[in-house]
Design an enzyme around this catalytic site. Structure first.
Site, PDB file in Angstrom:
ATOM      1  N   GLY A   1      -2.531   4.103  -3.696  1.00  0.00           N
ATOM      2  CA  GLY A   1      -2.308   2.523  -4.406  1.00  0.00           C
ATOM      3  C   GLY A   1      -1.692   2.732  -5.719  1.00  0.00           C
ATOM      4  O   GLY A   1      -1.385   1.926  -6.280  1.00  0.00           O
TER       5      GLY A   1
ATOM      6  N   ILE B   1      -3.772   3.635   2.242  1.00  0.00           N
ATOM      7  CA  ILE B   1      -3.746   4.003   3.693  1.00  0.00           C
ATOM      8  C   ILE B   1      -5.073   4.987   3.556  1.00  0.00           C
ATOM      9  O   ILE B   1      -5.733   5.049   4.937  1.00  0.00           O
ATOM     10  CB  ILE B   1      -2.499   4.620   4.279  1.00  0.00           C
ATOM     11  CG1 ILE B   1      -2.601   4.339   5.938  1.00  0.00           C
ATOM     12  CG2 ILE B   1      -2.249   6.003   3.947  1.00  0.00           C
ATOM     13  CD1 ILE B   1      -1.285   4.473   6.744  1.00  0.00           C
TER      14      ILE B   1
ATOM     15  N   TYR C   1       0.782  -1.014  -0.008  1.00  0.00           N
ATOM     16  CA  TYR C   1      -0.038  -0.003   0.062  1.00  0.00           C
ATOM     17  C   TYR C   1       0.951   1.122   0.175  1.00  0.00           C
ATOM     18  O   TYR C   1       2.163   1.112   0.230  1.00  0.00           O
ATOM     19  CB  TYR C   1      -1.111  -0.066   1.087  1.00  0.00           C
ATOM     20  CG  TYR C   1      -0.324   0.114   2.263  1.00  0.00           C
ATOM     21  CD1 TYR C   1      -0.208   1.699   3.060  1.00  0.00           C
ATOM     22  CD2 TYR C   1       0.180  -0.701   3.134  1.00  0.00           C
ATOM     23  CE1 TYR C   1       0.458   1.811   4.266  1.00  0.00           C
ATOM     24  CE2 TYR C   1       0.770  -0.520   4.829  1.00  0.00           C
ATOM     25  CZ  TYR C   1       0.739   0.934   5.154  1.00  0.00           C
ATOM     26  OH  TYR C   1       1.432   1.062   6.311  1.00  0.00           O
ATOM     27  N   CYS C   2       0.074   2.560  -0.344  1.00  0.00           N
ATOM     28  CA  CYS C   2       0.805   3.751  -0.376  1.00  0.00           C
ATOM     29  C   CYS C   2      -0.232   4.486   0.232  1.00  0.00           C
ATOM     30  O   CYS C   2      -1.380   4.181   0.855  1.00  0.00           O
ATOM     31  CB  CYS C   2       1.472   4.347  -1.656  1.00  0.00           C
ATOM     32  SG  CYS C   2       0.454   4.386  -2.966  1.00  0.00           S
ATOM     33  N   SER C   3      -0.392   5.755  -0.278  1.00  0.00           N
ATOM     34  CA  SER C   3      -1.482   6.669   0.236  1.00  0.00           C
ATOM     35  C   SER C   3      -2.847   6.287  -0.294  1.00  0.00           C
ATOM     36  O   SER C   3      -3.745   6.178   0.260  1.00  0.00           O
ATOM     37  CB  SER C   3      -1.117   8.128  -0.458  1.00  0.00           C
ATOM     38  OG  SER C   3       0.003   8.787   0.615  1.00  0.00           O
TER      39      SER C   3
END
Length: 163
Positions: free
Chosen positions: A97, A122, A93-95
């Protein structure tokens, strides 16, 4: 005439607004399967999995998903990622996607079989009420990347942090 003008103005305004799902669909190449936050939450209880946070060091320090391993998007090299079992689930994951999807592509190219991108990143995790951690304590802070992207972080309790 007023009704027609009102209807036209509403249509114009709606065209300029995107839902979060529409935004994600425009960003994702759909090269890595996605998993929803509820699915990840369920898997954590029953599966031996790896969770990778692919954001920047600054973002990770503000908060992250519990037990997530930090891998810096800007410096990630698949050769440095050592997970012997290529069948073991990996959730990235990141902020939102986008960056994690790029990392997921690299992992899939190297033969990792069960790689999933957390849908909405996230932000979606937090928007759905799941906890984020700073070190080992729950926090309401989330690094929103910047003000433009931060608008997708909707959780009323979330504290948006910017550099």
């Amino acid at each position: 005439m007023k009704i027609l003008l009102f209807s036209f103005l509403n249509t114009l305004l709606a065209c300029g607004q995107q839902t979060y799902d529409q935004k994600l669909n425009s960003l994702y190449k759909k090269t890595v399967p996605t998993i929803k936050p509820a699915q990840l939450d369920s898997l954590r209880a029953i599966d031996n999995l790896t969770i990778l946070d692919t954001r920047s060091p600054e973002e990770y320090k503000v908060s992250h998903i519990k037990d997530a391993e930090f891998v810096n998007y800007d410096k990630f090299k698949v050769d440095q990622f050592q997970q012997a079992d290529k069948e073991k689930p990996i959730i990235i994951y990141c902020s939102v996607g986008y960056r994690s999807e790029r990392i997921g592509e690299k992992l899939l190219e190297r033969g990792y079989k069960n790689v999933y991108n957390l849908y909405g990143g996230i932000f979606q995790w937090k928007n759905e009420g799941y906890p984020v951690y700073k070190e080992d304590k729950i926090t309401e802070e989330v690094h929103a990347y910047n003000r433009l992207w931060g608008r997708w972080l909707e959780d009323d309790k979330a504290i948006k942090v910017y550099d």
